[in-house]
Design an enzyme around this catalytic site. Structure first.
Site, PDB file in Angstrom:
ATOM      1  N   SER A 173       0.873  -1.273  -0.008  1.00  0.00           N
ATOM      2  CA  SER A 173      -0.214   0.046  -0.031  1.00  0.00           C
ATOM      3  C   SER A 173       0.830   1.318  -0.021  1.00  0.00           C
ATOM      4  O   SER A 173       1.888   1.400   0.692  1.00  0.00           O
ATOM      5  CB  SER A 173      -0.979   0.096   1.298  1.00  0.00           C
ATOM      6  OG  SER A 173      -1.558   1.299   1.662  1.00  0.00           O
ATOM      7  N   TYR A 209      -1.782  -0.520  10.488  1.00  0.00           N
ATOM      8  CA  TYR A 209      -1.901  -1.320   9.320  1.00  0.00           C
ATOM      9  C   TYR A 209      -0.847  -0.782   8.475  1.00  0.00           C
ATOM     10  O   TYR A 209      -0.230  -2.095   7.819  1.00  0.00           O
ATOM     11  CB  TYR A 209      -3.334  -0.422   8.777  1.00  0.00           C
ATOM     12  CG  TYR A 209      -3.263  -1.062   7.319  1.00  0.00           C
ATOM     13  CD1 TYR A 209      -3.627  -2.099   6.801  1.00  0.00           C
ATOM     14  CD2 TYR A 209      -3.358   0.067   6.180  1.00  0.00           C
ATOM     15  CE1 TYR A 209      -3.756  -2.388   5.328  1.00  0.00           C
ATOM     16  CE2 TYR A 209      -3.503  -0.008   4.868  1.00  0.00           C
ATOM     17  CZ  TYR A 209      -3.768  -1.269   4.536  1.00  0.00           C
ATOM     18  OH  TYR A 209      -3.718  -1.278   3.165  1.00  0.00           O
ATOM     19  N   LYS A 266       2.302  -3.480   6.707  1.00  0.00           N
ATOM     20  CA  LYS A 266       2.465  -3.462   5.179  1.00  0.00           C
ATOM     21  C   LYS A 266       4.058  -3.541   5.067  1.00  0.00           C
ATOM     22  O   LYS A 266       4.703  -4.157   4.105  1.00  0.00           O
ATOM     23  CB  LYS A 266       1.612  -2.507   4.268  1.00  0.00           C
ATOM     24  CG  LYS A 266       0.197  -3.118   4.362  1.00  0.00           C
ATOM     25  CD  LYS A 266       0.027  -3.992   3.442  1.00  0.00           C
ATOM     26  CE  LYS A 266      -1.343  -4.465   3.297  1.00  0.00           C
ATOM     27  NZ  LYS A 266      -1.803  -5.596   2.513  1.00  0.00           N
TER      28      LYS A 266
HETATM   29  C1  UD1 Z   1      -6.883   5.158   3.379  1.00  0.00           C
HETATM   30  C2  UD1 Z   1      -6.022   4.690   4.248  1.00  0.00           C
HETATM   31  C3  UD1 Z   1      -4.813   4.086   3.558  1.00  0.00           C
HETATM   32  C4  UD1 Z   1      -5.352   3.137   2.715  1.00  0.00           C
HETATM   33  C5  UD1 Z   1      -6.395   3.563   1.768  1.00  0.00           C
HETATM   34  C6  UD1 Z   1      -6.932   2.609   0.847  1.00  0.00           C
HETATM   35  C7  UD1 Z   1      -6.584   6.251   6.242  1.00  0.00           C
HETATM   36  C8  UD1 Z   1      -5.639   7.130   7.201  1.00  0.00           C
HETATM   37  N1  UD1 Z   1      -5.583   5.637   5.229  1.00  0.00           N
HETATM   38  O1  UD1 Z   1      -6.329   6.297   2.851  1.00  0.00           O
HETATM   39  O2  UD1 Z   1      -3.981   3.422   4.791  1.00  0.00           O
HETATM   40  O3  UD1 Z   1      -4.261   2.461   2.215  1.00  0.00           O
HETATM   41  O4  UD1 Z   1      -7.292   4.213   2.262  1.00  0.00           O
HETATM   42  O5  UD1 Z   1      -7.936   2.396   0.714  1.00  0.00           O
HETATM   43  O6  UD1 Z   1      -7.372   5.878   6.275  1.00  0.00           O
HETATM   44  N2  UD1 Z   1     -12.397  11.781   3.152  1.00  0.00           N
HETATM   45  C9  UD1 Z   1     -13.613  12.705   3.583  1.00  0.00           C
HETATM   46  N3  UD1 Z   1     -14.510  12.262   4.273  1.00  0.00           N
HETATM   47  C10 UD1 Z   1     -14.760  10.960   4.519  1.00  0.00           C
HETATM   48  C11 UD1 Z   1     -14.005  10.034   4.024  1.00  0.00           C
HETATM   49  C12 UD1 Z   1     -12.575  10.562   3.460  1.00  0.00           C
HETATM   50  O7  UD1 Z   1     -13.445  13.850   3.471  1.00  0.00           O
HETATM   51  O8  UD1 Z   1     -15.959  10.488   5.146  1.00  0.00           O
HETATM   52  C13 UD1 Z   1     -11.360  12.262   2.425  1.00  0.00           C
HETATM   53  C14 UD1 Z   1     -10.276  11.904   3.305  1.00  0.00           C
HETATM   54  O9  UD1 Z   1      -9.804  13.028   3.933  1.00  0.00           O
HETATM   55  C15 UD1 Z   1      -8.976  11.697   2.333  1.00  0.00           C
HETATM   56  C16 UD1 Z   1      -9.827  11.153   1.073  1.00  0.00           C
HETATM   57  O10 UD1 Z   1     -11.404  11.593   1.352  1.00  0.00           O
HETATM   58  O11 UD1 Z   1      -8.536  13.155   1.779  1.00  0.00           O
HETATM   59  C17 UD1 Z   1      -9.868   9.548   0.891  1.00  0.00           C
HETATM   60  O12 UD1 Z   1      -9.962   9.104   2.180  1.00  0.00           O
HETATM   61  P1  UD1 Z   1      -9.733   7.483   2.196  1.00  0.00           P
HETATM   62  O13 UD1 Z   1     -10.868   6.884   1.316  1.00  0.00           O
HETATM   63  O14 UD1 Z   1     -10.094   7.337   3.643  1.00  0.00           O
HETATM   64  O15 UD1 Z   1      -8.361   7.087   1.716  1.00  0.00           O
HETATM   65  P2  UD1 Z   1      -6.999   7.496   2.427  1.00  0.00           P
HETATM   66  O16 UD1 Z   1      -6.995   8.246   3.660  1.00  0.00           O
HETATM   67  O17 UD1 Z   1      -6.123   8.223   1.341  1.00  0.00           O
END
Ligand code: UD1
Length: 343
Positions: A133, A157, A161
Site C-alpha cells: 500500500s 496497518y 504492510k
Molecule cells: C486510506 C487509508 C490508507 C489505505 C487507503 C486505501 C487512512 C488514514 N488511510 O487512505 O491506509 O491504504 O485508504 O483504501 O485511513 N474523506 C472525507 N470524508 C470521509 C472519508 C474520506 O473527506 O468521510 C477524505 C479523506 O480526508 C481523504 C480522502 O477522502 O482525503 C480519501 O480518504 P480514504 O478513502 O479514507 O483514503 P485515504 O485516507 O487516502
C-alpha cells in the site's frame, strides 16, 4: 493461488486471471468476505467472451494455520497441478481498527504472511505478488511519489504492510537466485467491475471515501463529512489518486507475467493513475456523470491525513507496460451501477 481471493481486489484479480487462462486456487478464511463472491466470479467467467478460460478452485481456511496451508500445497501437488505462484491479498486493512486492535493486525497480516512464505519455501514455490500500500510512504510531498520516496507509515496497518515488504526483502536476499517478488503499492482503489457482479463490500462503519459516499446516498448517513477545506490544494480539499479496481487487477496479471518471464528479483511498484482528484472533484463527478447530489459539510481535518497523495507510476508504465485505462468518471459510474444492482 490467490490468498484473500474473495475480497474486493482479490476477486477482480482472480476473475481476470481466469479470463487470461490461469488456473486459480482461491484460499480465503471468509472473515471479511462471503462465499457468494465465489459464485459471482464463476458467473462472471461464464459470461465472459474470452479464449481459453482457467479452472477455478476454492479452499476455505486461514493462512496463519500452517497445517492448512501445507495440506493445500500437498493436495494440488498430488493432483499434478502444483501451486506455482501466489498473489497474496489476504489481510485486514482498516486504519482506525488497526489503531484499536494493533496486535490483531500484526497477527493476521504479518504472521499470516510468514506462515505462507514458510510453506511456499518448503514447496519451492518462489513467485509472489504482494498487496502492499502507498500508506507506507511518508506523504509529506506536494510532488508525485516515486518508489524511492521515504517510507514512514504512521499507523499499525501501514506498519504491517512495510514489515511484510521487509520480510520479503530479507527472504529474497537469503536466496537471490530463487525468488521472484513484486510488492504492488496500491494508491486508492475504487470502482467496481462494469459487469455489476463484483464490488467492494460496504459496511456502515467503513471510513473510506467511496463507501461513505454510498452510505450518504443510501440515506444511512446524513451527510458526508469532508475533512478540511483549508489544505494547501487548489480547492482546499485533499487530493488522492483513485485507481479503478479493474486497472489494479490488470496490474497484478502484468506483474505476475513479468516475474515469470524475468530473472529472480524483488521489486516494489506503485500502482496509481498518476492523476490526483480532490474530494470536491469526486463529489462533483457524481453530480456531472450520474446527476447524484451528495450532501456534504466541511468539518475539521482528520488526524493522519495528508493534502496530496498521488503516484509517480512511471515504473509500472515502463516495466510492466501498464497504463490505467479508466478515469474518475468510470470509477463513479461503475461503482454506482454495481451498488444499485446489489442493494
Ligand atoms: C486510506 C487509508 C490508507 C489505505 C487507503 C486505501 C487512512 C488514514 N488511510 O487512505 O491506509 O491504504 O485508504 O483504501 O485511513 N474523506 C472525507 N470524508 C470521509 C472519508 C474520506 O473527506 O468521510 C477524505 C479523506 O480526508 C481523504 C480522502 O477522502 O482525503 C480519501 O480518504 P480514504 O478513502 O479514507 O483514503 P485515504 O485516507 O487516502
Amino acid at each position: 493461488m490467490a490468498t484473500g481471493g474473495l475480497g474486493y481486489i482479490g476477486s477482480e484479480t482472480s476473475l481476470l486471471l481466469l479470463q487470461n487462462g490461469f488456473d486459480v486456487l482461491i484460499v480465503d478464511s471468509l472473515i471479511n468476505s462471503s462465499f457468494s463472491v465465489f459464485e459471482r466470479i464463476k458467473k462472471s467467467l461464464d459470461n465472459s467472451n474470452v479464449g481459453k478460460k482457467g479452472k477455478l478452485f476454492f479452499r476455505k481456511g486461514d493462512i496463519r494455520n500452517y497445517d492448512f496451508v501445507k495440506s493445500v500445497f500437498a493436495e494440488f501437488k498430488y493432483a499434478k497441478n502444483p501451486i506455482e505462484s501466489v498473489i497474496h491479498f489476504a489481510g485486514i486493512k482498516s486504519v482506525p481498527d488497526s489503531q484499536k486492535n494493533s496486535l490483531n493486525y500484526w497477527d493476521v497480516n504479518v504472521n499470516g504472511a510468514i506462515n505462507l512464505l514458510i510453506v511456499m519455501k518448503e514447496n519451492n514455490c518462489n513467485n509472489i505478488v504482494f498487496s502492499s500500500s502507498a500508506t507506507i510512504y511518508k506523504s509529506d510531498s506536494s510532488k508525485k511519489i516515486k518508489e524511492s520516496h521515504k517510507l514512514h507509515p504512521i499507523n499499525p496497518y501501514g506498519n504491517t504492510k512495510l514489515a511484510i515488504e521487509k520480510i520479503l526483502g530479507d527472504l529474497f536476499n537469503s536466496e537471490k537466485d530463487k525468488w521472484r517478488i513484486a510488492s504492488l503499492r496500491y494508491f486508492n482503489p475504487a470502482g467496481s467491475n462494469p459487469n455489476g457482479f463484483l464490488r467492494e463490500n460496504i459496511s456502515s462503519n467503513s471510513t473510506n471515501l467511496f463507501p461513505t459516499i454510498f452510505n450518504v446516498l443510501d440515506n444511512k448517513k446524513e451527510f458526508l463529512e469532508v475533512f478540511g477545506n483549508d489544505w494547501p490544494t487548489e480547492d482546499g480539499t485533499c487530493v488522492r489518486d483513485f485507481i479503478h479496481v479493474t486497472d489494479l487487477a490488470r496490474a497484478h496479471i502484468l506483474s505476475l507475467k513479468y516475474l515469470l518471464n524475468n530473472d529472480p528479483q524483488n521489486i516494489a511498484i506503485n500502482i496509481g493513475t498518476g492523476k490526483g482528484a480532490s474530494v470536491l472533484e469526486v463529489i462533483n463527478t457524481f453530480k456531472e456523470v450520474l446527476n447524484l447530489d451528495i450532501k456534504y459539510k466541511f468539518v475539521k481535518r482528520r488526524d493522519g491525513d495528508y493534502p496530496y497523495v498521488v503516484a509517480d507510476n512511471s515504473l509500472a508504465n515502463s516495466m510492466l507496460k501498464w497504463h490505467p485505462s479508466k478515469n474518475l468518471s468510470d470509477i463513479c459510474k461503475d461503482s454506482w451501477k454495481s451498488h444499485i444492482q446489489n442493494l
